[in-house]
Structure formats: structure tokens, C-alpha cells
Scaffold this active site. Structure first.
Site, PDB file in Angstrom:
ATOM      1  N   LYS A 196    -106.964  31.361   1.347  1.00 34.00           N
ATOM      2  CA  LYS A 196    -106.602  30.289   0.414  1.00 34.00           C
ATOM      3  C   LYS A 196    -106.539  31.078  -1.066  1.00 34.00           C
ATOM      4  O   LYS A 196    -107.403  31.864  -1.472  1.00 34.00           O
ATOM      5  CB  LYS A 196    -107.405  29.078  -0.002  1.00 34.00           C
ATOM      6  N   LYS A 249    -102.898  29.237   2.781  1.00 32.72           N
ATOM      7  CA  LYS A 249    -102.576  28.460   1.534  1.00 32.72           C
ATOM      8  C   LYS A 249    -102.353  29.055   0.367  1.00 32.72           C
ATOM      9  O   LYS A 249    -103.355  29.908   0.248  1.00 32.72           O
ATOM     10  CB  LYS A 249    -103.679  27.242   1.435  1.00 32.72           C
TER      11      LYS A 249
HETATM   12  C1  PBG Z   1    -109.357  21.917  -3.705  1.00 31.18           C
HETATM   13  C2  PBG Z   1    -108.200  21.864  -2.991  1.00 31.18           C
HETATM   14  C3  PBG Z   1    -107.025  22.261  -3.854  1.00 31.18           C
HETATM   15  C4  PBG Z   1    -105.925  21.846  -2.635  1.00 31.18           C
HETATM   16  C5  PBG Z   1    -106.401  21.407  -1.702  1.00 31.18           C
HETATM   17  N1  PBG Z   1    -107.732  21.439  -1.991  1.00 31.18           N
HETATM   18  C6  PBG Z   1    -106.434  22.693  -5.576  1.00 31.18           C
HETATM   19  C7  PBG Z   1    -107.407  23.747  -5.675  1.00 31.18           C
HETATM   20  O1  PBG Z   1    -107.688  24.842  -4.769  1.00 31.18           O
HETATM   21  O2  PBG Z   1    -107.323  23.810  -7.049  1.00 31.18           O
HETATM   22  C8  PBG Z   1    -104.257  22.078  -3.045  1.00 31.18           C
HETATM   23  C9  PBG Z   1    -103.331  21.155  -2.624  1.00 31.18           C
HETATM   24  C10 PBG Z   1    -102.044  21.138  -3.015  1.00 31.18           C
HETATM   25  O3  PBG Z   1    -101.725  21.813  -4.227  1.00 31.18           O
HETATM   26  O4  PBG Z   1    -101.096  20.572  -2.537  1.00 31.18           O
HETATM   27  N2  PBG Z   1    -110.434  22.266  -3.211  1.00 31.18           N
END
Ligand code: PBG
Length: 324
Positions: A196, A249
Site C-alpha cells: 500500500k 493499492k
Molecule cells: C485507511 C484506508 C484508506 C483507503 C482504504 N483504507 C485511506 C488511507 O490510507 O488514507 C483508501 C481507499 C480509497 O482511496 O479508495 N486505512
């Protein structure tokens, strides 16, 4: 000309093109993310995600039934916590009567066959809007992992099929797996957000849950987008620690990473077609600059072609309509 190979033969018409297509989308490819809020009859359109809604549980249940009827077999749950319940411990995250826990129970009750995945991270519950516990401006790793374990156990108790840690703390997959074993939740899986990246494309999601970081950014835990090898390291480690599914991601600017991860692991790979990727297509088509339907199909097919076995996407419902 006398050619031995005429590649255009296989592109001559829709029928032959469909026969030799290497990648075909099906409703089973999709994980539908759902934003859930307290209240009744709440259906709030997220301003930066036109056409996507945050719903109260009643509307969410109707939506889940709808999705199942369309052939979608998985939902990924996110809840919006009221400010009054946010603190630096994130304790609301493992409240047995919390919105997430009630939602899991209600969804499994209403549509038992739907595979329910739950987001595991502290940001919706954190007064600092960070994915972990904060001390002196730093995000603590080991203390946060303890909280994530409690959170995962409470989701398992509520009936989640898979917990999905999205926080990027070190060691959380192993700790969660061990806790699930020790507490007899041997049927609960883990979908790890393994690679991520710290991305500007999460902006609309943070609007949806009101979860933007109150200070700084997430670069001390989410990955640097300049890195590729690190994604493999993170993913292999999560598999070793017990992840059942791994995730890359965001998706679109990371298709190379999806492919490398796919080649490196023997577990299903998911990719998250995130909020900013949704917003870009919606905005450009609203301006009349892109054909929305075509952009959706091209994007999702490319993510699958890159190697994603599963795609979490806000376009899940639209995509099913387009392919059927
Ligand atoms: C938070 C989380 C995020 C997303 C999924 N879980 C945002 C972040 O890490 O700030 C993002 C999903 C998206 O942008 O569609 N843990």
C-alpha cells in the site's frame, strides 16, 4: 505483399475479437467497498465521488442484496465514526456494539453467502486521523498492532469472513493470524493490504469517512511510490505471516507492481481501484472529455490483465451492468 503472419485476421470483427480475448471481466472479480454511517435513511453522496454514497445500515442492507443479485460476491466495509467516539487509542474500533460490528452481523444475517471483508485500521476512529496510535508526533508500531489485533478479533466475533488490515504497520499480519488461531476463529481469513503506497489518490476516500490525517502524512508507514522491490518484500512477508489474499493499492499507477506481485506469490492477488481513480473518470466524463462506460471497462480490464484476481472498485455495480 506476401505475408506469413497477418495479425489483423484476429481483430477483424467483434466475434473473432471476443474469441481470442485474453482477459474477461466477470461479476466475481469485484469487491464492492461500502461506506456505512449511523442513522436511518441516510444516503449521502460523497462530493468528490459523484454517484457513490455513504449509507446508513438500512440502505446498506438493501444495497448488499442488490449487489448479490447482480452476481457480486464480496463487500469491503468501512464505517464513519462520529467525532465524539474518536480518540488516540482507537478503542471504538473493537466495541462489540460499534457500527462495524453491527453492520457485519446484519449483513451476514441478511445475505449469508456474501463474503464480508472488514477494513482494519485505526484512522476512522483516530482523533489524529492516522492509522495508528500517536505519541510525540510519531505513529507507534507495536502498540498499534495490539489495537489492530483487538479490532480484528471483534470483527471475527461479529462474523466477518476476512479481515483486511490496511494500516501498513510491521508484523500485524502475523499477530492477527496468531490471535485468530488462539481464539478459535480458524475460519476467518486475512486480506492484507501488503503493498500500500502513500498516495495522493486517496483524497476522496478521506472525504467520505472524514478521516484525513490531522497532521503530517502517512509516509512513515505507507510505501514510497518510487519503490518496486520493496513491494515484493512486503508481500512475501505478509504471505509468510499468514495472509490469505494480498493486495496492491492503488491500482492504476501501479500496474507494474500488480504484475510483479502476481508472479511472486501463490495466493490470490487483489488490487484496489481507489477513490481518486474513480473520481478522475467521473470528472473527465462529466466534462465530456471521456466516455465513462468505455473508460470503466478499459480500466478494470487492464487491472485484471496486469494480474489482479480480485478488484476492489467503486465501479463494481456499473461494471456488472456494462458486461452483462
Ligand atoms: C485507511 C484506508 C484508506 C483507503 C482504504 N483504507 C485511506 C488511507 O490510507 O488514507 C483508501 C481507499 C480509497 O482511496 O479508495 N486505512
Amino acid at each position: 505483399m506476401q505475408l506469413i503472419r497477418r495479425n489483423r485476421i484476429l481483430r477483424a470483427g467483434p466475434a473473432i475479437r471476443s474469441l481470442v480475448a485474453e482477459t474477461i471481466l466477470t461479476p466475481r472479480d469485484f469487491i464492492a467497498p461500502l461506506f456505512i454511517d449511523e442513522g436511518e435513511n441516510v444516503r449521502f453522496e460523497i462530493p468528490s465521488m459523484p454517484g457513490y454514497f455513504r449509507r446508513s445500515l438500512d440502505g446498506t442492507l438493501a444495497e448488499v442484496k442488490d449487489l448479490f443479485g447482480l452476481g457480486i460476491r464480496s463487500v469491503l466495509l468501512f464505517v464513519k465514526a462520529p467525532d465524539a467516539l474518536k480518540d488516540n487509542t482507537g478503542r471504538e474500533a473493537w466495541n462489540r456494539e460499534g457500527l462495524m460490528q453491527r453492520s457485519v452481523r446484519a449483513i451476514k444475517d441478511a445475505v449469508p453467502e456474501m463474503v464480508v471483508m472488514t477494513d482494519v485500521a485505526l484512522d476512522p476512529y483516530s482523533s489524529y486521523g492516522h492509522d495508528g496510535i500517536v505519541r510525540d508526533g510519531r505513529i507507534l508500531n507495536d502498540e498499534t498492532v495490539e489495537a489492530l489485533v483487538r479490532m480484528s478479533l471483534s470483527h471475527a466475533e461479529a462474523g466477518a469472513d476476512l479481515v483486511a488490515p490496511s494500516d501498513m504497520m510491521d508484523g500485524r499480519i502475523g499477530a492477527i493470524r496468531q490471535a485468530l488461531e488462539e481464539n478459535n476463529y480458524t475460519g476467518v481469513g486475512i486480506m492484507a493490504y501488503s503493498a500500500k503506497y502513500a498516495s495522493c489518490f486517496y483524497g476522496p476516500f478521506r472525504d467520505a469517512l472524514d478521516s484525513a490525517p490531522g497532521f503530517g502524512d502517512k509516509k512513515t508507514y505507507q510505501m514510497n511510490y518510487a519503490n518496486r522491490i520493496e513491494a515484493i518484500k512486503e508481500t512475501l512477508q505478509d504471505v509468510q505471516e499468514g495472509a490469505d489474499i494480498v493486495m496492491v493499492k492503488p491500482a492504476l499507477a501501479y500496474l507494474d507492481i500488480i504484475r510483479e506481485v502476481k508472479n511472486a506469490v501463490q495466493v490470490p492477488v487483489s488490487a484496489y481501484n481507489i477513490s481518486g481513480e474513480y473520481a478522475m473518470i467521473k470528472a473527465a466524463s462529466k466534462m465530456g472529455w471521456l466516455d465513462e462506460d468505455k473508460a470503466i471497462l478499459e480500466t478494470l480490464t487492464a487491472i485484471k490483465r496486469a494480474g489482479a484476481d480480485l478488484i476492489a472498485t467503486y465501479f463494481a455495480k456499473e461494471a456488472v451492468r456494462l458486461i452483462s
